[in-house]
Design an enzyme around this catalytic site. Sequence first.
Site, short mmCIF file in Angstrom:
data_model
loop_
_atom_site.label_atom_id
_atom_site.label_comp_id
_atom_site.label_asym_id
_atom_site.label_seq_id
_atom_site.Cartn_x
_atom_site.Cartn_y
_atom_site.Cartn_z
N GLY A 37 -35.20 -36.07 -37.96
CA GLY A 37 -35.15 -37.47 -38.01
C GLY A 37 -34.77 -37.97 -36.65
O GLY A 37 -34.38 -37.34 -35.79
N GLN B 67 -32.49 -44.09 -30.33
CA GLN B 67 -32.34 -42.89 -29.54
C GLN B 67 -33.40 -42.67 -28.45
O GLN B 67 -33.39 -41.70 -27.73
CB GLN B 67 -32.36 -41.58 -30.62
CG GLN B 67 -31.10 -41.46 -31.48
CD GLN B 67 -31.34 -40.43 -32.57
OE1 GLN B 67 -32.10 -40.73 -33.63
NE2 GLN B 67 -30.75 -39.32 -32.04
N CYS C 278 -27.14 -34.07 -34.07
CA CYS C 278 -27.85 -35.19 -33.48
C CYS C 278 -28.43 -35.02 -32.15
O CYS C 278 -27.84 -34.33 -31.40
CB CYS C 278 -26.71 -36.33 -33.31
SG CYS C 278 -27.53 -37.86 -33.04
N LEU C 279 -29.59 -35.24 -32.00
CA LEU C 279 -30.31 -34.95 -30.84
C LEU C 279 -29.55 -35.84 -29.65
O LEU C 279 -29.91 -35.45 -28.53
CB LEU C 279 -31.93 -35.58 -30.93
CG LEU C 279 -32.69 -34.81 -31.87
CD1 LEU C 279 -34.15 -35.47 -31.90
CD2 LEU C 279 -32.74 -33.39 -31.57
N HIS D 285 -27.58 -40.81 -41.80
CA HIS D 285 -27.38 -40.62 -40.53
C HIS D 285 -28.26 -41.41 -39.70
O HIS D 285 -27.75 -41.98 -38.59
CB HIS D 285 -27.39 -38.83 -40.19
CG HIS D 285 -27.43 -38.67 -38.84
ND1 HIS D 285 -26.46 -37.87 -38.38
CD2 HIS D 285 -28.35 -38.86 -37.74
CE1 HIS D 285 -26.55 -37.55 -36.78
NE2 HIS D 285 -27.86 -38.16 -36.77
N GLU D 286 -29.68 -41.46 -40.00
CA GLU D 286 -30.65 -42.22 -38.97
C GLU D 286 -30.20 -43.49 -39.16
O GLU D 286 -30.39 -44.28 -38.05
CB GLU D 286 -31.89 -41.73 -39.36
CG GLU D 286 -32.38 -40.36 -39.07
CD GLU D 286 -32.10 -39.93 -37.78
OE1 GLU D 286 -31.93 -40.39 -36.83
OE2 GLU D 286 -31.85 -38.84 -37.56
N HIS E 246 -27.55 -45.06 -36.82
CA HIS E 246 -28.03 -45.68 -35.60
C HIS E 246 -28.44 -46.84 -35.13
O HIS E 246 -28.30 -47.42 -34.32
CB HIS E 246 -29.29 -44.39 -34.86
CG HIS E 246 -28.83 -43.04 -34.90
ND1 HIS E 246 -27.90 -42.95 -33.73
CD2 HIS E 246 -29.25 -42.00 -35.14
CE1 HIS E 246 -28.18 -41.63 -33.58
NE2 HIS E 246 -28.48 -40.93 -34.51
#
Length: 189
Positions: free
Chosen positions: A45, A50, A98-99, A140-141, A144
């Site tokens: 995701g 991000q 997470c990225l 989670h996404e 953001h």
Amino acid sequence: MKLPVYLYGHPVLRAISTDVTPEYPELKKFVADMWETMYNSDGVGLAAPQVGRNDRIVVIDADPVADAFPECKGRKFTLINPEIEILDGPVETRNEGCLSLPDLSESVPRVEHIRLKWVDDDFQPHEEEISGFLARIVQHECDHLEGKLYIDHISAIRRQLLRAKLSAIITGRKRVDYPVRYAPQKGRK
């Protein structure tokens, strides 16, 4: 085009995102760039903050984790202006990464059952009840988009224990295999 992933400490990750309208310039190109960036970074995701834009856009391809979580099989979404409603059900604590926080993972409690409303990149409306690990990915996404990170859901003691690793990300001492943008620092561009 692969976009740089903004890392922990960058202010764009803490801003609340704005709604997207059909007039959004080059939406399909930006969404395609988000997909390419997510796949290049080995994510499941990616949210627009991000990659430096505070717009309510998320891409998710949960299929890579389908062996462990069957509800993720074949699940691929472009979410524009997503809204989550928490439904009754259990809270499960599972590891998340997470990225924007490379090489870290923590146990995060989240509800297991949600209702998701969104429009796709053609601005067609959708609504679906989602459960299990897929609900976790979506939450989670979507966090953001509200300027939240998964570490906001862990205890202050756990965050304190991560302090040195978080500092390494903020100061640019953490290196990763995908293009990134570090937090602004005095003397660093």
